[in-house]
Design an enzyme around this catalytic site. Structure first.
Site, PDB file in Angstrom:
ATOM      1  N   GLU A  46     -12.654   0.420  -9.791  1.00  0.00           N
ATOM      2  CA  GLU A  46     -12.171  -0.477 -10.838  1.00  0.00           C
ATOM      3  C   GLU A  46     -13.007  -0.441 -12.113  1.00  0.00           C
ATOM      4  O   GLU A  46     -12.485  -0.551 -13.221  1.00  0.00           O
ATOM      5  CB  GLU A  46     -12.089  -1.920 -10.307  1.00  0.00           C
ATOM      6  CG  GLU A  46     -10.929  -2.176  -9.355  1.00  0.00           C
ATOM      7  CD  GLU A  46     -11.119  -1.601  -7.954  1.00  0.00           C
ATOM      8  OE1 GLU A  46     -12.284  -1.274  -7.611  1.00  0.00           O
ATOM      9  OE2 GLU A  46     -10.148  -1.476  -7.209  1.00  0.00           O
TER      10      GLU A  46
ATOM     11  N   GLU B 269       0.835  -1.208   0.000  1.00  0.00           N
ATOM     12  CA  GLU B 269       0.000   0.000   0.000  1.00  0.00           C
ATOM     13  C   GLU B 269       0.867   1.254   0.000  1.00  0.00           C
ATOM     14  O   GLU B 269       0.510   2.268  -0.603  1.00  0.00           O
ATOM     15  CB  GLU B 269      -0.938   0.004   1.218  1.00  0.00           C
ATOM     16  CG  GLU B 269      -1.932  -1.146   1.258  1.00  0.00           C
ATOM     17  CD  GLU B 269      -3.070  -1.028   0.251  1.00  0.00           C
ATOM     18  OE1 GLU B 269      -3.056  -0.110  -0.570  1.00  0.00           O
ATOM     19  OE2 GLU B 269      -3.967  -1.896   0.284  1.00  0.00           O
TER      20      GLU B 269
ATOM     21  N   GLU C 184     -19.448  -5.795  -2.931  1.00  0.00           N
ATOM     22  CA  GLU C 184     -18.023  -6.141  -2.913  1.00  0.00           C
ATOM     23  C   GLU C 184     -17.763  -7.529  -3.530  1.00  0.00           C
ATOM     24  O   GLU C 184     -16.772  -7.749  -4.191  1.00  0.00           O
ATOM     25  CB  GLU C 184     -17.521  -6.088  -1.463  1.00  0.00           C
ATOM     26  CG  GLU C 184     -16.048  -6.338  -1.268  1.00  0.00           C
ATOM     27  CD  GLU C 184     -15.162  -5.146  -1.619  1.00  0.00           C
ATOM     28  OE1 GLU C 184     -15.642  -4.189  -2.243  1.00  0.00           O
ATOM     29  OE2 GLU C 184     -13.973  -5.182  -1.271  1.00  0.00           O
TER      30      GLU C 184
ATOM     31  N   ASP D  32      -4.732 -10.181  -8.221  1.00  0.00           N
ATOM     32  CA  ASP D  32      -5.107  -9.272  -9.308  1.00  0.00           C
ATOM     33  C   ASP D  32      -4.002  -8.431  -9.945  1.00  0.00           C
ATOM     34  O   ASP D  32      -3.621  -8.628 -11.088  1.00  0.00           O
ATOM     35  CB  ASP D  32      -6.259  -8.364  -8.855  1.00  0.00           C
ATOM     36  CG  ASP D  32      -6.066  -7.763  -7.449  1.00  0.00           C
ATOM     37  OD1 ASP D  32      -5.011  -7.958  -6.845  1.00  0.00           O
ATOM     38  OD2 ASP D  32      -6.993  -7.081  -6.958  1.00  0.00           O
TER      39      ASP D  32
HETATM   40  C1  DMJ Z   1      -6.952   0.739  -4.892  1.00  0.00           C
HETATM   41  O1  DMJ Z   1      -6.128   0.974  -3.818  1.00  0.00           O
HETATM   42  C2  DMJ Z   1      -6.153   0.270  -6.054  1.00  0.00           C
HETATM   43  O2  DMJ Z   1      -6.954   0.331  -7.184  1.00  0.00           O
HETATM   44  C3  DMJ Z   1      -5.578  -1.088  -5.812  1.00  0.00           C
HETATM   45  O3  DMJ Z   1      -4.947  -1.644  -6.927  1.00  0.00           O
HETATM   46  C4  DMJ Z   1      -6.593  -2.052  -5.267  1.00  0.00           C
HETATM   47  N1  DMJ Z   1      -7.867  -1.490  -5.124  1.00  0.00           N
HETATM   48  C5  DMJ Z   1      -7.982  -0.255  -4.442  1.00  0.00           C
HETATM   49  C6  DMJ Z   1      -9.327   0.369  -4.565  1.00  0.00           C
HETATM   50  O4  DMJ Z   1     -10.333  -0.541  -4.754  1.00  0.00           O
END
Ligand code: DMJ
Length: 477
Positions: free
Chosen positions: A377, A132, A358, A261
């Site tokens: 997304e 993060e 979700e 992902d």
């Molecule tokens: C964001 O922090 C980014 O898009 C990350 O790749 C995963 N998803 C969250 C928001 O949904």
């Protein structure tokens, strides 16, 4: 999350797409000029102005109630820290720099940069989550630097990366520990997820590009390679790995869903950004296996089944909102039909519930987790398909549908909040504006409609967190 348009390698395909749409000669400014307007939508400029105004309204609330803290709680009027209690890093400020720039909110950008120069201290004696911190903080500082050319932002980015690097260099496999103490460099939690191990090529590689120091890109590639080498004989991945032993702790391949992902996304992006053929091979090999073993279009819509990664045996048919980004990646990989099918499947869920829950079971669309976390997304993929198709209007409409739904269900006096249950009427509200709402959602909506003179619609790259790392154009006013 995800990316837009071309880096080094996909340029040819992208420009071919533009030529087919009769737009190859069009400049970034006025890029939309020849596109027909879809019936029933307000004028794009009016939508863009509305997005900008809504962003500004929420931004003023953040400034009034939470300035310098990580995230606004718009219903209670409070705030929360994202990484470590009592250690704010102004996450919303750092995440928003390039959005402020493309929206031409220049005085807000100036005060944000000033806050970073005077108040952001990264010498924090607390464990920070590596993934993060990279996609949000490092990416935010880099995009801010690229927008403003401010040297302090690049210096802060480098300082932060140097504090994060022990997570990679202290690991026997090269896959990062999940946490690192920003002050001491102490690492912790050797159990990590694929996405958290393998989503850093864009940020660390961009830092290498900007500084000429290749240690960052090398660390990222080593982590990505360590994952790839542990794929099963079917070319599938588990989700959870012991980064010290390299052993899998979970054997389900979830496809382009969390917590894997954005590893797939960044193999493609890394190739496109840096032209490394290894990354191309890894992306193609793993994606081919997803299409062969997990692609499920039997019910008339395209989803990815979850399977055992060694045998390919079906585990479940659960689908996450977070996987909506994948339509964009497929488009950027040149898989336009598959991209359109995935987007259409997610559209079905949006139509059914008004906003995205979700998680659901795609066989009957029964909800498994009913909250809407203001996630970006779907809008991300709308923008990616819009750009990779040379500006096709069909991708504006679903984005506008989501924008309107978000306004109807999430808008509060101090901006926008998450929803805890999309099935109730009115929808049950929570109390948070995630920093990514400023960074991603509103940037995607804006860029879809604004024809911004500060964004190069033909040559750009947006990270998984929506940070514009290629494609910011100099301000003309
Ligand atoms: C964001 O922090 C980014 O898009 C990350 O790749 C995963 N998803 C969250 C928001 O949904």
């Amino acid at each position: 999350m995800s990316t837009v348009a071309n880096g080094v390698i996909s340029r040819r395909r992208f420009l071919t797409g533009l030529a087919a749409a009769g737009l190859a000669a069009a400049a970034g400014v006025g890029w939309f000029a020849r596109r027909p307007q879809p019936p029933g939508l307000p004028k794009p400029a009016a939508i863009a102005a509305d997005v900008r105004a809504e962003f500004g309204r929420a931004w003023q609330a953040y400034k009034r109630l939470a300035w310098g803290h990580d995230e606004l709680k718009p219903v209670s009027g409070g705030y929360q820290e994202f990484f470590a209690a009592n250690h704010p890093v102004g996450l919303t400020i750092v995440e928003s720099l390039d959005t402020l720039y493309v929206m031409e909110l220049d005085s807000e950008l100036e005060s944000s940069v000033r806050w970073i120069e005077t108040s952001l201290n990264l010498d924090i004696d607390a464990p920070f989550q590596v993934f993060e911190t990279i996609i949000r903080m490092l990416g935010g500082l880099l995009a801010g630097h690229l927008a403003t050319r401010n040297a302090t932002l690049l210096a802060r980015a480098r300082d932060l990366a140097d504090r994060l690097l022990p997570a990679f260099t202290k690991s026997p496999t090269g896959m990062p520990y999940r946490y690192v103490n920003l002050h001491s460099g102490a690492v912790s939690v050797p159990v990590n997820y694929v996405a958290e191990v393998g989503t850093n090529l864009a940020e660390l590689g961009t830092l290498s590009r900007l500084t000429g120091d290749d240690r960052y890109l090398r660390a990222a590639k080593r982590a990505a390679q360590a994952l790839y080498e542990r794929r099963s004989a079917l070319d599938l991945l588990g989700t959870t790995i012991d980064i010290e032993t390299g052993g899998w702790l979970n054997s389900v391949s979830v496809g382009p869903q969390p917590p894997v992902d954005s590893y797939y996304e960044y193999l493609l992006d890394g190739y496109r950004l840096f032209g490394d053929p290894d990354l191309q091979l890894w992306f193609q090999t793993l994606t081919a296996a997803l299409q062969k073993r997990q692609w499920d279009a039997a019910g008339g819509h395209a989803w990815y089944a979850q399977v055992q990664f060694r045998s390919g045996t079906l585990v479940n048919n659960h689908e996450s909102e977070l996987a909506a980004f994948w339509a964009g990646s497929l488009a950027e990989a040149g898989m336009h039909d598959e991209a359109a099918q995935v987007l259409a499947s997610f559209q079905l869920v949006l139509d059914r519930f008004g906003l995205f829950p979700e998680e659901w079971d795609y066989t009957d669309l029964s909800i498994l987790e009913p909250s809407y976390q203001l996630r970006p997304e779907f809008a991300d993929s709308c923008l990616a398909l819009f750009i990779s198709s040379g500006g096709s209007e069909i991708y504006r409409r679903p984005a506008f549908q989501l924008y309107q739904a978000m306004k109807a269900h999430c808008r509060v006096a101090n901006g926008y909040t998450i929803v805890t249950d999309v099935t109730t009427r009115p929808m049950t509200r929570g109390d948070l504006t995630p920093a990514y709402w400023f960074s991603e959602n509103m940037k995607y909506f804006y860029l879809l409609f604004a024809d911004s003179s500060r964004f190069d619609y033909r040559d750009n790259y947006l990270s998984t967190e929506g940070k514009v790392l290629i494609g910011l154009r100099p301000a003309t006013r």
